[in-house]
Scaffold this motif. Sequence first.
Motif, PDB file in Angstrom:
ATOM      1  N   ALA A  78       0.871  -1.307  -0.048  1.00 59.07           N
ATOM      2  CA  ALA A  78       0.053  -0.009  -0.008  1.00 59.07           C
ATOM      3  C   ALA A  78       0.954   1.130   0.091  1.00 59.07           C
ATOM      4  O   ALA A  78       0.546   2.416  -0.637  1.00 59.07           O
ATOM      5  N   ILE A  79       1.933   1.231   0.824  1.00 67.44           N
ATOM      6  CA  ILE A  79       2.843   2.473   0.859  1.00 67.44           C
ATOM      7  C   ILE A  79       3.587   2.434  -0.619  1.00 67.44           C
ATOM      8  O   ILE A  79       3.675   3.697  -1.120  1.00 67.44           O
ATOM      9  N   TYR A  84       1.364   9.089  -4.684  1.00 67.70           N
ATOM     10  CA  TYR A  84       1.852  10.365  -3.819  1.00 67.70           C
ATOM     11  C   TYR A  84       3.239  10.155  -3.297  1.00 67.70           C
ATOM     12  O   TYR A  84       3.759  11.195  -2.865  1.00 67.70           O
ATOM     13  N   GLY A  85       3.663   8.857  -3.104  1.00 66.30           N
ATOM     14  CA  GLY A  85       4.821   8.614  -2.408  1.00 66.30           C
ATOM     15  C   GLY A  85       5.955   8.502  -3.066  1.00 66.30           C
ATOM     16  O   GLY A  85       7.073   8.462  -2.708  1.00 66.30           O
ATOM     17  N   VAL A  86       5.777   8.577  -4.668  1.00 68.88           N
ATOM     18  CA  VAL A  86       6.851   8.573  -5.709  1.00 68.88           C
ATOM     19  C   VAL A  86       7.727   9.981  -5.240  1.00 68.88           C
ATOM     20  O   VAL A  86       7.363  11.037  -5.339  1.00 68.88           O
ATOM     21  N   ASN A  87       9.045   9.712  -5.053  1.00 66.64           N
ATOM     22  CA  ASN A  87       9.950  10.829  -4.639  1.00 66.64           C
ATOM     23  C   ASN A  87       9.481  11.690  -3.450  1.00 66.64           C
ATOM     24  O   ASN A  87      10.015  12.637  -3.580  1.00 66.64           O
ATOM     25  N   ASN A  88       8.637  10.980  -2.623  1.00 63.45           N
ATOM     26  CA  ASN A  88       8.272  11.903  -1.623  1.00 63.45           C
ATOM     27  C   ASN A  88       8.555  10.753  -0.365  1.00 63.45           C
ATOM     28  O   ASN A  88       7.334  10.638   0.152  1.00 63.45           O
ATOM     29  N   GLN A  89       9.666  10.998   0.280  1.00 63.67           N
ATOM     30  CA  GLN A  89      10.082   9.937   1.308  1.00 63.67           C
ATOM     31  C   GLN A  89       9.230  10.633   2.611  1.00 63.67           C
ATOM     32  O   GLN A  89       8.675   9.516   3.376  1.00 63.67           O
ATOM     33  N   TYR A  91       6.101  11.696   2.839  1.00 60.23           N
ATOM     34  CA  TYR A  91       4.567  11.179   2.623  1.00 60.23           C
ATOM     35  C   TYR A  91       4.445   9.670   2.973  1.00 60.23           C
ATOM     36  O   TYR A  91       3.767   9.324   3.724  1.00 60.23           O
ATOM     37  N   MET A  92       5.496   9.072   2.702  1.00 60.41           N
ATOM     38  CA  MET A  92       5.451   7.537   2.765  1.00 60.41           C
ATOM     39  C   MET A  92       5.701   7.235   4.191  1.00 60.41           C
ATOM     40  O   MET A  92       5.050   6.429   4.688  1.00 60.41           O
ATOM     41  N   THR A  93       6.464   8.074   5.016  1.00 62.46           N
ATOM     42  CA  THR A  93       6.648   7.813   6.360  1.00 62.46           C
ATOM     43  C   THR A  93       5.595   8.280   7.158  1.00 62.46           C
ATOM     44  O   THR A  93       5.067   7.676   7.978  1.00 62.46           O
ATOM     45  N   GLN A  94       4.630   9.391   6.807  1.00 57.20           N
ATOM     46  CA  GLN A  94       3.504   9.663   7.434  1.00 57.20           C
ATOM     47  C   GLN A  94       2.584   8.789   7.168  1.00 57.20           C
ATOM     48  O   GLN A  94       1.658   8.312   7.990  1.00 57.20           O
ATOM     49  N   ARG A  95       2.392   8.237   6.080  1.00 57.50           N
ATOM     50  CA  ARG A  95       1.321   7.250   5.712  1.00 57.50           C
ATOM     51  C   ARG A  95       1.663   5.834   6.379  1.00 57.50           C
ATOM     52  O   ARG A  95       0.604   5.197   6.750  1.00 57.50           O
ATOM     53  N   LEU A  96       3.020   5.415   6.499  1.00 56.38           N
ATOM     54  CA  LEU A  96       2.989   4.259   7.189  1.00 56.38           C
ATOM     55  C   LEU A  96       2.768   4.452   8.649  1.00 56.38           C
ATOM     56  O   LEU A  96       2.258   3.495   9.164  1.00 56.38           O
ATOM     57  N   GLN A  97       3.050   5.556   9.400  1.00 60.73           N
ATOM     58  CA  GLN A  97       2.619   5.746  10.829  1.00 60.73           C
ATOM     59  C   GLN A  97       1.153   5.573  10.537  1.00 60.73           C
ATOM     60  O   GLN A  97       0.892   5.134  11.702  1.00 60.73           O
TER      61      GLN A  97
END
Length: 107
Positions: A78-79, A84-89, A91-97
Amino acid sequence: MTKTFRAALGIGLAALIPLPAAAIDYPTAPNNTPNRITISCFRGFLPDVIWDRPNSVFVDDLVKYGYDYPQAFAIAEAICRDEYGVNNQGYMTQRLQQLIRDTPPKG
Protein backbone atom coordinates in the motif's frame (compact mmCIF):
# COMPACT_ATOMS: atom_id res chain seq x y z
CA MET A 1 49.77 18.40 -9.77
CA THR A 2 49.12 16.01 -12.56
CA LYS A 3 45.69 15.43 -14.06
CA THR A 4 45.64 11.84 -12.79
CA PHE A 5 46.40 12.94 -9.24
CA ARG A 6 43.72 15.64 -9.38
CA ALA A 7 41.17 13.16 -10.68
CA ALA A 8 42.03 10.65 -7.94
CA LEU A 9 41.86 13.38 -5.31
CA GLY A 10 38.46 14.53 -6.61
CA ILE A 11 37.06 11.01 -6.60
CA GLY A 12 38.44 10.41 -3.11
CA LEU A 13 36.90 13.58 -1.75
CA ALA A 14 33.57 12.90 -3.46
CA ALA A 15 33.44 9.51 -1.75
CA LEU A 16 33.55 11.25 1.64
CA ILE A 17 30.36 13.25 0.99
CA PRO A 18 27.58 11.75 3.10
CA LEU A 19 24.62 10.50 1.14
CA PRO A 20 21.69 9.93 3.50
CA ALA A 21 19.36 8.91 0.68
CA ALA A 22 21.64 5.98 -0.14
CA ALA A 23 21.13 4.61 3.37
CA ILE A 24 17.38 4.20 2.87
CA ASP A 25 17.74 0.71 1.41
CA TYR A 26 20.11 -0.66 4.06
CA PRO A 27 18.52 -3.28 6.31
CA THR A 28 18.09 -2.59 10.00
CA ALA A 29 20.90 -4.11 12.05
CA PRO A 30 19.71 -7.05 14.17
CA ASN A 31 18.98 -6.20 17.83
CA ASN A 32 19.91 -2.57 17.19
CA THR A 33 16.63 -0.69 17.03
CA PRO A 34 13.75 -3.16 16.95
CA ASN A 35 11.12 -0.53 16.14
CA ARG A 36 12.98 0.95 13.17
CA ILE A 37 11.28 0.20 9.86
CA THR A 38 13.17 0.73 6.63
CA ILE A 39 10.87 2.01 3.88
CA SER A 40 12.30 0.59 0.69
CA CYS A 41 10.44 0.33 -2.61
CA PHE A 42 11.44 -0.86 -6.06
CA ARG A 43 10.58 1.90 -8.51
CA GLY A 44 10.27 1.20 -12.21
CA PHE A 45 11.77 3.49 -14.79
CA LEU A 46 8.44 5.20 -15.52
CA PRO A 47 6.90 7.85 -13.27
CA ASP A 48 3.77 5.68 -13.01
CA VAL A 49 3.47 3.02 -10.31
CA ILE A 50 3.11 0.14 -12.77
CA TRP A 51 6.00 -2.01 -11.47
CA ASP A 52 6.43 -0.47 -8.02
CA ARG A 53 6.57 -2.95 -5.17
CA PRO A 54 8.09 -3.23 -1.68
CA ASN A 55 11.64 -4.52 -1.30
CA SER A 56 12.12 -7.44 1.06
CA VAL A 57 13.87 -5.34 3.73
CA PHE A 58 10.69 -3.28 4.12
CA VAL A 59 8.47 -6.34 4.55
CA ASP A 60 11.01 -8.04 6.85
CA ASP A 61 11.15 -4.99 9.14
CA LEU A 62 7.34 -4.96 9.37
CA VAL A 63 7.40 -8.66 10.29
CA LYS A 64 10.02 -7.93 12.97
CA TYR A 65 7.75 -5.14 14.22
CA GLY A 66 5.04 -7.73 14.88
CA TYR A 67 2.91 -8.15 11.76
CA ASP A 68 2.40 -11.52 10.12
CA TYR A 69 3.80 -11.80 6.59
CA PRO A 70 0.57 -11.28 4.59
CA GLN A 71 -0.36 -8.20 6.61
CA ALA A 72 3.20 -6.83 6.44
CA PHE A 73 3.26 -7.30 2.67
CA ALA A 74 -0.15 -5.63 2.29
CA ILE A 75 0.98 -2.59 4.30
CA ALA A 76 4.28 -2.32 2.42
CA GLU A 77 2.53 -2.69 -0.92
CA ALA A 78 0.00 0.00 0.00
CA ILE A 79 2.88 2.37 0.77
CA CYS A 80 4.91 1.56 -2.34
CA ARG A 81 1.97 1.60 -4.76
CA ASP A 82 0.68 4.99 -3.56
CA GLU A 83 1.43 7.44 -6.38
CA TYR A 84 1.81 10.33 -3.94
CA GLY A 85 4.77 8.56 -2.34
CA VAL A 86 6.89 8.59 -5.50
CA ASN A 87 9.95 10.73 -4.72
CA ASN A 88 8.27 11.84 -1.48
CA GLN A 89 9.87 10.04 1.47
CA GLY A 90 8.09 12.25 4.01
CA TYR A 91 4.67 11.25 2.69
CA MET A 92 5.57 7.56 2.78
CA THR A 93 6.73 7.89 6.40
CA GLN A 94 3.52 9.67 7.44
CA ARG A 95 1.39 7.13 5.58
CA LEU A 96 3.20 4.23 7.26
CA GLN A 97 2.73 5.80 10.70
CA GLN A 98 -0.98 6.23 9.95
CA LEU A 99 -1.36 2.60 8.84
CA ILE A 100 0.45 1.38 11.95
CA ARG A 101 -1.90 3.44 14.14
CA ASP A 102 -4.99 2.21 12.25
CA THR A 103 -3.94 -1.44 12.09
CA PRO A 104 -1.55 -2.29 14.96
CA PRO A 105 0.18 -5.68 14.98
CA LYS A 106 -1.85 -8.49 16.50
CA GLY A 107 1.04 -9.98 18.44
